[in-house]
Design a protein around this motif. Sequence first.
Motif, PDB file in Angstrom:
ATOM      1  N   ASP B  92       0.802  -1.184   0.072  1.00 26.02           N
ATOM      2  CA  ASP B  92      -0.161   0.122   0.001  1.00 26.02           C
ATOM      3  C   ASP B  92       0.984   1.451   0.012  1.00 26.02           C
ATOM      4  OD1 ASP B  92      -1.805   2.170   0.405  1.00 26.02           O
ATOM      5  OD2 ASP B  92      -2.900   0.969   1.869  1.00 26.02           O
ATOM      6  N   LEU B  95       0.594   4.044   2.799  1.00 21.88           N
ATOM      7  CA  LEU B  95       1.260   3.720   4.076  1.00 21.88           C
ATOM      8  C   LEU B  95       2.730   3.793   4.035  1.00 21.88           C
ATOM      9  CD1 LEU B  95      -0.938   0.669   5.257  1.00 21.88           C
ATOM     10  CD2 LEU B  95      -1.512   3.156   5.292  1.00 21.88           C
ATOM     11  N   GLN B  99       3.942   0.652   8.497  1.00 18.93           N
ATOM     12  CA  GLN B  99       2.465   0.510   8.854  1.00 18.93           C
ATOM     13  C   GLN B  99       2.159  -0.795   7.736  1.00 18.93           C
ATOM     14  OE1 GLN B  99       1.248   4.384   7.488  1.00 18.93           O
ATOM     15  NE2 GLN B  99       0.702   5.179   9.483  1.00 18.93           N
ATOM     16  N   ASN B 100       2.615  -0.663   6.641  1.00 20.96           N
ATOM     17  CA  ASN B 100       2.584  -1.957   5.768  1.00 20.96           C
ATOM     18  C   ASN B 100       2.984  -3.400   6.374  1.00 20.96           C
ATOM     19  OD1 ASN B 100       1.757  -1.871   2.571  1.00 20.96           O
ATOM     20  ND2 ASN B 100       3.066   0.070   2.917  1.00 20.96           N
ATOM     21  N   VAL B 103       0.351  -4.059   9.377  1.00 22.62           N
ATOM     22  CA  VAL B 103      -1.102  -4.490   8.833  1.00 22.62           C
ATOM     23  C   VAL B 103      -0.753  -6.026   8.572  1.00 22.62           C
ATOM     24  CG1 VAL B 103      -2.287  -4.581   6.828  1.00 22.62           C
ATOM     25  CG2 VAL B 103      -1.870  -2.349   7.799  1.00 22.62           C
ATOM     26  N   HIS B 104       0.435  -6.422   8.039  1.00 26.20           N
ATOM     27  CA  HIS B 104       0.587  -7.689   7.918  1.00 26.20           C
ATOM     28  C   HIS B 104       0.654  -8.649   9.086  1.00 26.20           C
ATOM     29  CE1 HIS B 104       2.324 -10.998   5.395  1.00 26.20           C
ATOM     30  NE2 HIS B 104       3.035 -11.165   6.277  1.00 26.20           N
ATOM     31  N   ALA B 105       1.679  -8.171  10.010  1.00 28.93           N
ATOM     32  CA  ALA B 105       1.622  -8.694  11.385  1.00 28.93           C
ATOM     33  C   ALA B 105       0.038  -8.913  11.977  1.00 28.93           C
ATOM     34  CB  ALA B 105       2.624  -7.962  12.170  1.00 28.93           C
ATOM     35  N   GLU B 106      -0.716  -8.028  12.073  1.00 32.96           N
ATOM     36  CA  GLU B 106      -1.807  -8.009  12.501  1.00 32.96           C
ATOM     37  C   GLU B 106      -2.569  -9.052  11.724  1.00 32.96           C
ATOM     38  OE1 GLU B 106      -3.411  -6.455  15.229  1.00 32.96           O
ATOM     39  OE2 GLU B 106      -1.455  -5.650  15.851  1.00 32.96           O
ATOM     40  N   LEU B 107      -2.775  -9.118  10.593  1.00 30.13           N
ATOM     41  CA  LEU B 107      -3.563 -10.101   9.700  1.00 30.13           C
ATOM     42  C   LEU B 107      -3.180 -11.471  10.014  1.00 30.13           C
ATOM     43  CD1 LEU B 107      -3.641  -8.324   6.029  1.00 30.13           C
ATOM     44  CD2 LEU B 107      -5.579  -8.758   7.577  1.00 30.13           C
ATOM     45  N   TYR B 108      -1.728 -11.648  10.042  1.00 27.41           N
ATOM     46  CA  TYR B 108      -1.314 -13.215  10.518  1.00 27.41           C
ATOM     47  C   TYR B 108      -1.375 -13.305  11.982  1.00 27.41           C
ATOM     48  CZ  TYR B 108       0.034 -13.613   5.936  1.00 27.41           C
ATOM     49  OH  TYR B 108      -0.032 -13.846   4.559  1.00 27.41           O
ATOM     50  N   GLY B 109      -1.897 -12.293  12.719  1.00 28.29           N
ATOM     51  CA  GLY B 109      -2.311 -12.848  14.314  1.00 28.29           C
ATOM     52  C   GLY B 109      -0.932 -12.921  14.928  1.00 28.29           C
ATOM     53  N   ILE B 110       0.154 -12.224  14.718  1.00 25.10           N
ATOM     54  CA  ILE B 110       1.519 -12.579  15.416  1.00 25.10           C
ATOM     55  C   ILE B 110       1.375 -11.740  16.693  1.00 25.10           C
ATOM     56  CG2 ILE B 110       3.894 -12.015  15.416  1.00 25.10           C
ATOM     57  CD1 ILE B 110       3.629 -12.059  12.277  1.00 25.10           C
ATOM     58  N   ARG B 151       8.390  -8.254   4.340  1.00 26.92           N
ATOM     59  CA  ARG B 151       7.159  -8.397   4.760  1.00 26.92           C
ATOM     60  C   ARG B 151       6.585  -9.997   4.889  1.00 26.92           C
ATOM     61  NH1 ARG B 151       2.357  -6.068   1.387  1.00 26.92           N
ATOM     62  NH2 ARG B 151       2.986  -7.334   0.031  1.00 26.92           N
TER      63      ARG B 151
END
Lengths: 287, 331
Positions: B92, B95, B99-100, B103-110, B151
Amino acid sequence: MSATVADVVAARVPERSWRSEARAVKTVCHRDLIRFVGNRAQIMMWLIQPLLFLFVLGSGLQSLSAASTGGVDLKTFIFPGVLCITVVFSAMLSAASLVWDRELGFLRELTIAPVSRTSILLGKCLGGATIAATQGVVVLALAGLVGVPYDPVLVLGAVGLLLLLSFTVTSFGLLVAVQIKQAQTFTAVMQLFVIPMYFVSGALYPVSGLPTWLGVLNRLDPLTYAVDPMRRLVFNHITISDEARRRLDPGVTWFGWHLPAGLEVAMVLVLGLAVLGVAVWKFARTE
Amino acid sequence: MSPSPPAIEVTDLVKSYGDVEAVRGVSFTVPRGEVFGFLGPNGAGKSTTINMLCTLARPTSGAARVGGFDVAGQRDDVRRHIGLDFQDPTLDGHLTAEQNLRVHAELYGIDRAVIGERMRQMLEMVELWDRRDRPVMTFSGGMRRRLEIARGLLHSPRVLFLDEPTIGLDPQTRASIWSYIRALQETEGTTIFMTTHYMDEAELCDRIAIMDRGEIVVLDTPEALKAGVGSDRVVLGTADDAAALVALRERFGIDATVAEGAVTFHVEAGEAFVPRLFAELDVAITSVAVSRPTLDDVFLRHTGSTIRDAETAGAGDQNRLMMRALAGSRR
Ligand SMILES: Nc1ncnc2c1ncn2[C@@H]1O[C@H](COP(=O)(O)OP(=O)(O)OP(=O)(O)O)[C@@H](O)[C@H]1O
Ligand SMILES: [Mg+2]
């Protein structure tokens, strides 16, 4: 330079759960909000339209309409409608971000993650609706300038209606965005459906005594059922003669029956949920 | 369950798009910790294969296991254990780099407790830590690629898929990307599955597979593949390439081709052959180069075109067919 062997922190991706889905919804929403806040030029652009309606159109037509509004300022009269237009356009444009995400590739980053597509779309919906409602609230803050009082009941009610309308329109926008392949198509949908819907909804005129064809279209237009409760709410809180009220805020009728505001609100909500459901279903099916 | 399943296990994998058979039954196994290169002309089916291994496309038939999980039946498990850099960018631009990644870390639930440190390590590895607060749209192509790699690795995947990770990058950036890849393999034992159009890069892989028209035509270590070609490569500059081709065929029985603007052919013991060439070829020779077989030769042998010819032909199948026709008519 590069990390040495010993001290690398390894990450672990947990199994999918309700918690991880909730986190995904929040993340997708949060990202859209970050982008929105970072894009001041666009925020200004989206706000210009309601201001034009309210102050330029409202002031310009005032002299023509003074006689028939029974002493009510035209700006006051169109204020509820302008609140709705703000939210409608903002919600559609927020939903369009899904098309851009796809075109610019970022959607693949979202769809490859170990989360369900439902969560991604719910996140987009939450983000888009929040952005749209926020803009609606900014316009709502102008109430004092057009003779609408800052009554707590009015403000709370209006925020609630703005949230509801933002949600329903964003869901509709997402349904469009899920179906189409190109960004231009989205503009076409705006021109062909959304703008006519806006004009037909009665946001800028009272819905009684319309020519038959317009009356019928008006009753078929979902937006009518969002504009009407908003107008009733505003008119409940301004001082106005009974006669002017009857003329300017006649309420929506079906074959002479007056729809209660609660029913109208429920209709908008159910429509929003249904549209979002279809959008989620379509989105989950694409490969 | 076996103690350590291979990183990737593919059996008779097929993908059809309508009439187009993009992948026509490929089978191979990639052990853990290997750097596996996937080569082939444009349209060979490399990206399609990756998409199936990453659960983005459903196989028409056949099976594949990645990180021990079935790509059709255990999509979520596969996704949790792979990292992916697509051929086309998926960052993105609005961002920042950080921030990119977030977002990835959050999506993967780390786990939030490790996100910060893990992010710093990955950004330091690709030398973007200083730029973490800049919007990605201000990044150069090479910086974006590096960020995508960081990422893709953020969630410590077992297998990292890289679809042409170094395309369009300067040699320096390509070299550093390779150093990350090797560092990663050492520190985390990550398996790398990459496609590339660069032969010098393929050379660095532990094993490579060459794909052509939806099939794997050959798979081995770079050394073994080169040894398989056997003969040396001779590249001739001549005053008249067409006449040289004819003369080579008539006098020496050698089938030469004109590739990249020079007459090219293969013979045993190339150095010993050159004096004969000067003595017996009646076309003026302007330059001679003899080389041990390279992966270019391997590629040429197995796909009928040099990788660079394949490159310039573009992605279209029509172009590809045209290239084949041209290559054929030259023989
Ligand atoms: N979604 C799709 N629909 C239809 N055909 C497709 C699709 N994706 C790929 N193909 C076709 O499948 C074939 C293989 O494409 P693929 O992208 O896998 O090639 P590639 O080896 O990655 O090539 P390149 O080196 O150009 O990246 C091509 O003929 C392509 O046109
Ligand atoms: Mg490809």
